[in-house]
Design a protein around this motif. Structure first.
Motif, PDB file in Angstrom:
ATOM      1  N   TRP A 178       0.922  -1.116   0.166  1.00  0.00           N
ATOM      2  CA  TRP A 178      -0.223  -0.021   0.001  1.00  0.00           C
ATOM      3  C   TRP A 178       0.740   1.048  -0.012  1.00  0.00           C
ATOM      4  CZ3 TRP A 178      -4.418   1.909  -1.198  1.00  0.00           C
ATOM      5  CH2 TRP A 178      -4.817   3.429  -0.697  1.00  0.00           C
ATOM      6  N   PRO A 179       1.850   1.516   0.817  1.00  0.00           N
ATOM      7  CA  PRO A 179       2.651   2.653   0.718  1.00  0.00           C
ATOM      8  C   PRO A 179       3.178   3.002  -0.457  1.00  0.00           C
ATOM      9  CG  PRO A 179       3.174   1.319   2.823  1.00  0.00           C
ATOM     10  CD  PRO A 179       2.387   0.330   2.073  1.00  0.00           C
ATOM     11  N   HIS A 180       3.916   1.912  -1.066  1.00  0.00           N
ATOM     12  CA  HIS A 180       4.426   1.973  -2.459  1.00  0.00           C
ATOM     13  C   HIS A 180       3.177   2.418  -3.419  1.00  0.00           C
ATOM     14  CE1 HIS A 180       7.111   1.416  -5.545  1.00  0.00           C
ATOM     15  NE2 HIS A 180       6.363   0.605  -6.270  1.00  0.00           N
ATOM     16  N   PHE A 181       2.185   1.850  -3.381  1.00  0.00           N
ATOM     17  CA  PHE A 181       1.147   2.287  -4.434  1.00  0.00           C
ATOM     18  C   PHE A 181       0.849   4.136  -4.255  1.00  0.00           C
ATOM     19  CE2 PHE A 181      -3.492   3.530  -4.886  1.00  0.00           C
ATOM     20  CZ  PHE A 181      -3.577   3.075  -6.365  1.00  0.00           C
ATOM     21  N   VAL A 182       0.501   4.591  -2.803  1.00  0.00           N
ATOM     22  CA  VAL A 182       0.412   5.897  -2.410  1.00  0.00           C
ATOM     23  C   VAL A 182       1.487   6.590  -2.996  1.00  0.00           C
ATOM     24  CG1 VAL A 182       0.292   7.485  -0.585  1.00  0.00           C
ATOM     25  CG2 VAL A 182      -0.832   5.218  -0.535  1.00  0.00           C
ATOM     26  N   LYS A 183       2.688   6.219  -2.887  1.00  0.00           N
ATOM     27  CA  LYS A 183       3.997   6.892  -3.563  1.00  0.00           C
ATOM     28  C   LYS A 183       3.895   6.952  -4.976  1.00  0.00           C
ATOM     29  CE  LYS A 183       8.962   6.223  -3.637  1.00  0.00           C
ATOM     30  NZ  LYS A 183      10.107   5.338  -3.496  1.00  0.00           N
ATOM     31  N   VAL A 184       3.682   6.014  -5.655  1.00  0.00           N
ATOM     32  CA  VAL A 184       3.602   6.058  -7.328  1.00  0.00           C
ATOM     33  C   VAL A 184       2.614   7.128  -7.589  1.00  0.00           C
ATOM     34  CG1 VAL A 184       4.962   3.954  -7.410  1.00  0.00           C
ATOM     35  CG2 VAL A 184       2.676   3.929  -7.639  1.00  0.00           C
ATOM     36  N   CYS A 185       1.447   7.006  -7.177  1.00  0.00           N
ATOM     37  CA  CYS A 185       0.342   7.816  -7.337  1.00  0.00           C
ATOM     38  C   CYS A 185       0.919   9.211  -7.360  1.00  0.00           C
ATOM     39  CB  CYS A 185      -1.040   7.547  -6.461  1.00  0.00           C
ATOM     40  SG  CYS A 185      -1.867   6.041  -6.940  1.00  0.00           S
ATOM     41  N   ALA A 222      -8.326   4.374  -1.820  1.00  0.00           N
ATOM     42  CA  ALA A 222      -7.505   4.960  -2.833  1.00  0.00           C
ATOM     43  C   ALA A 222      -7.947   6.309  -3.336  1.00  0.00           C
ATOM     44  CB  ALA A 222      -7.862   3.842  -4.090  1.00  0.00           C
ATOM     45  N   ALA A 223      -9.333   6.609  -3.016  1.00  0.00           N
ATOM     46  CA  ALA A 223      -9.720   8.087  -3.518  1.00  0.00           C
ATOM     47  C   ALA A 223      -8.839   9.206  -3.511  1.00  0.00           C
ATOM     48  CB  ALA A 223     -11.383   8.052  -3.060  1.00  0.00           C
ATOM     49  N   PRO A 224      -8.309   9.326  -2.274  1.00  0.00           N
ATOM     50  CA  PRO A 224      -7.499  10.566  -2.070  1.00  0.00           C
ATOM     51  C   PRO A 224      -6.296  10.712  -3.067  1.00  0.00           C
ATOM     52  CG  PRO A 224      -7.947   9.460  -0.083  1.00  0.00           C
ATOM     53  CD  PRO A 224      -8.327   8.514  -1.130  1.00  0.00           C
ATOM     54  N   HIS A 225      -5.851   9.550  -3.440  1.00  0.00           N
ATOM     55  CA  HIS A 225      -4.700   9.479  -4.046  1.00  0.00           C
ATOM     56  C   HIS A 225      -4.726   9.280  -5.791  1.00  0.00           C
ATOM     57  CE1 HIS A 225      -3.311   8.698  -0.211  1.00  0.00           C
ATOM     58  NE2 HIS A 225      -3.999   7.787  -0.032  1.00  0.00           N
ATOM     59  N   VAL A 226      -6.007   8.999  -6.349  1.00  0.00           N
ATOM     60  CA  VAL A 226      -6.368   8.793  -7.623  1.00  0.00           C
ATOM     61  C   VAL A 226      -7.102   9.794  -8.263  1.00  0.00           C
ATOM     62  CG1 VAL A 226      -5.636   6.581  -7.505  1.00  0.00           C
ATOM     63  CG2 VAL A 226      -8.070   6.972  -7.408  1.00  0.00           C
ATOM     64  N   ASP A 227      -7.206   9.860  -9.726  1.00  0.00           N
ATOM     65  CA  ASP A 227      -8.477  10.597 -10.358  1.00  0.00           C
ATOM     66  C   ASP A 227      -9.544   9.970 -10.530  1.00  0.00           C
ATOM     67  OD1 ASP A 227      -6.561  13.142 -10.984  1.00  0.00           O
ATOM     68  OD2 ASP A 227      -5.104  11.381 -11.437  1.00  0.00           O
ATOM     69  N   LYS A 228      -9.503   8.780 -10.755  1.00  0.00           N
ATOM     70  CA  LYS A 228     -10.631   7.986 -10.918  1.00  0.00           C
ATOM     71  C   LYS A 228     -10.530   6.521 -10.605  1.00  0.00           C
ATOM     72  CE  LYS A 228     -10.603   8.775 -15.865  1.00  0.00           C
ATOM     73  NZ  LYS A 228     -10.869   8.279 -17.352  1.00  0.00           N
ATOM     74  N   ILE A 229     -11.671   5.833 -10.373  1.00  0.00           N
ATOM     75  CA  ILE A 229     -11.567   4.340 -10.064  1.00  0.00           C
ATOM     76  C   ILE A 229     -12.367   3.532 -10.957  1.00  0.00           C
ATOM     77  CG2 ILE A 229     -12.078   2.719  -7.996  1.00  0.00           C
ATOM     78  CD1 ILE A 229     -11.417   4.911  -6.045  1.00  0.00           C
ATOM     79  N   SER A 230     -11.665   2.293 -11.431  1.00  0.00           N
ATOM     80  CA  SER A 230     -12.516   1.339 -12.038  1.00  0.00           C
ATOM     81  C   SER A 230     -12.936   0.296 -11.364  1.00  0.00           C
ATOM     82  CB  SER A 230     -11.949   1.147 -13.403  1.00  0.00           C
ATOM     83  OG  SER A 230     -12.749   0.231 -14.107  1.00  0.00           O
ATOM     84  N   ILE A 231     -14.076  -0.097 -11.055  1.00  0.00           N
ATOM     85  CA  ILE A 231     -14.376  -1.497 -10.322  1.00  0.00           C
ATOM     86  C   ILE A 231     -14.525  -2.811 -11.338  1.00  0.00           C
ATOM     87  CG2 ILE A 231     -15.998  -2.623  -8.820  1.00  0.00           C
ATOM     88  CD1 ILE A 231     -14.814  -0.272  -7.529  1.00  0.00           C
TER      89      ILE A 231
END
Ligand SMILES: [Zn+2]
Length: 350
Positions: A178-185, A222-231
């Motif tokens: 998870w921290p890596h995901f936040v970092k790359v976003c 995820a919402a605070p770190h990305v621009d859109k989310i596809s389920i």
């Protein structure tokens, strides 16, 4: 777990067959679909280039992913990639939005050589394309991998799948932290790209209810770190762990009602959350009963394009879905009796 004490890694590898021979000069697929660009519905040109494929699929692979079936593990030469590009250009002409998929990571330079990627980005820019969607594993989201000479606005889609480390490790077999995901976003956004996150609905070993809860929680995280989310409701792709479980009736694709439920629970999030279920309405994809599959898929499409809401959908099968969700604690896996969705269970009472 299907095979007690067999590590998932072994199980994934054994599930694979060698991809069949593919022509190297032809793309996997190309088509046109509707998308939203700056609040407007536009035609997007979509392309899947044939490449060596995802490095992770060669090493271990994810439980639900059958994209390796379309790849050439021996690699595709630059000349052949250029030949593929020549064949897909016509479908991109006149479009404002392009989606350039590989069955892996577009910005992994060992899969798609940087020089080739740089050429096609310039080409798309010259064609007047305003935005390009590409996909990547998080480990390749580093600025030098997408520092193109000239490119349309970039949108990098990253498969987060789940924000739960247990689901990622045990259900998906993905080594994302998870921290890596936040970092790359942040890295992507700081370098001018937008980020789209893919979140799975009902990966293996989760019940219908657990699947819904995991997808909703992952979207909230995820919402605070990305621009859109596809389920992405998990669908049954060939030669995967998911397909094995499905054949053995130990897992069933999620209901479309579950997709609707997740989206409704994500309505107040600060980013767009939508779904375009692969194989929707079929046995291998998210589905309800024959009577409402089409109707619900149409509603999901309208919701995705900002043309309609998901309220007011109804069908007789909805109460059966509700019962299944309520029973989740009592069920030991994500399966259900054959025919349950259509109300016919072959005489078996349940
Ligand atoms: Zn129905």
């Amino acid at each position: 777990m299907p095979e007690a004490f067999v590590p998932l890694t072994d199980f994934v590898n054994k599930s694979k067959s060698i991809p069949r021979d593919h022509p190297l000069d032809k793309p996997v697929a190309k088509w046109i679909e509707e998308e939203i660009l700056d609040g407007e519905v536009v035609e997007a040109g979509v392309v899947i280039l044939r490449t060596r494929g995802c490095y992770w699929s060669i090493k271990e692979g994810c439980s639900m992913c059958g994209y390796f079936n379309d790849t050439v593990p021996g690699g595709v030469s630059d000349d052949m990639l250029r030949e593929q590009w020549r064949k897909v250009r016509p479908i991109l002409k006149g479009k404002k939005y392009a989606k350039i998929y590989t069955s892996g990571s577009f910005i992994d330079p060992t899969e798609v050589p940087f020089d080739f990627a740089d050429e096609v980005m310039s080409d798309m820019s010259d064609m007047g394309i305003e935005k390009v969607l590409i996909e990547s594993l998080p480990e390749f989201v580093t600025p030098k991998n997408f520092a193109y000479t000239n490119s349309p606005k970039l949108e990098i889609a990253i498969g987060l799948e789940s924000s739960s480390p247990v689901v990622l490790d045990k259900s998906v077999n993905k080594r994302l932290r998870w921290p890596h995901f936040v970092k790359v976003c942040k890295l992507a956004r700081d370098n001018g790209a937008e980020v789209k996150a893919y979140i799975l609905l009902k990966p293996p070993y989760l019940s219908e209810k657990e699947g819904i809860e995991d997808a909703v929680q992952s979207a909230i995280d995820a919402a605070p770190h990305v621009d859109k989310i596809s389920i992405n409701p998990v669908n049954v792709q060939k030669n995967t762990v998911v397909e094995k479980l499905w054949f053995r009736n130990e897992w069933t694709a999620p209901w479309l009602w579950s997709v609707v439920e997740v989206l409704q629970k994500c309505e107040d999030l600060p980013v767009r959350v939508y779904s375009d279920p692969t194989g929707g309405g079929t046995r291998r994809g998210a589905h309800n009963c024959h009577d409402c599959n089409k109707k619900v898929l149409e509603a999901l499409k309208n919701h995705r394009l900002g043309l309609g809401e998901l309220k007011g959908l109804h069908c007789n099968c909805k109460s059966r879905w509700k019962a299944l969700v309520n029973q989740s604690k009592l069920r030991r896996n994500g399966s259900e009796p054959h025919g349950y969705r259509s109300g016919f269970t072959g005489g078996r009472h349940f």
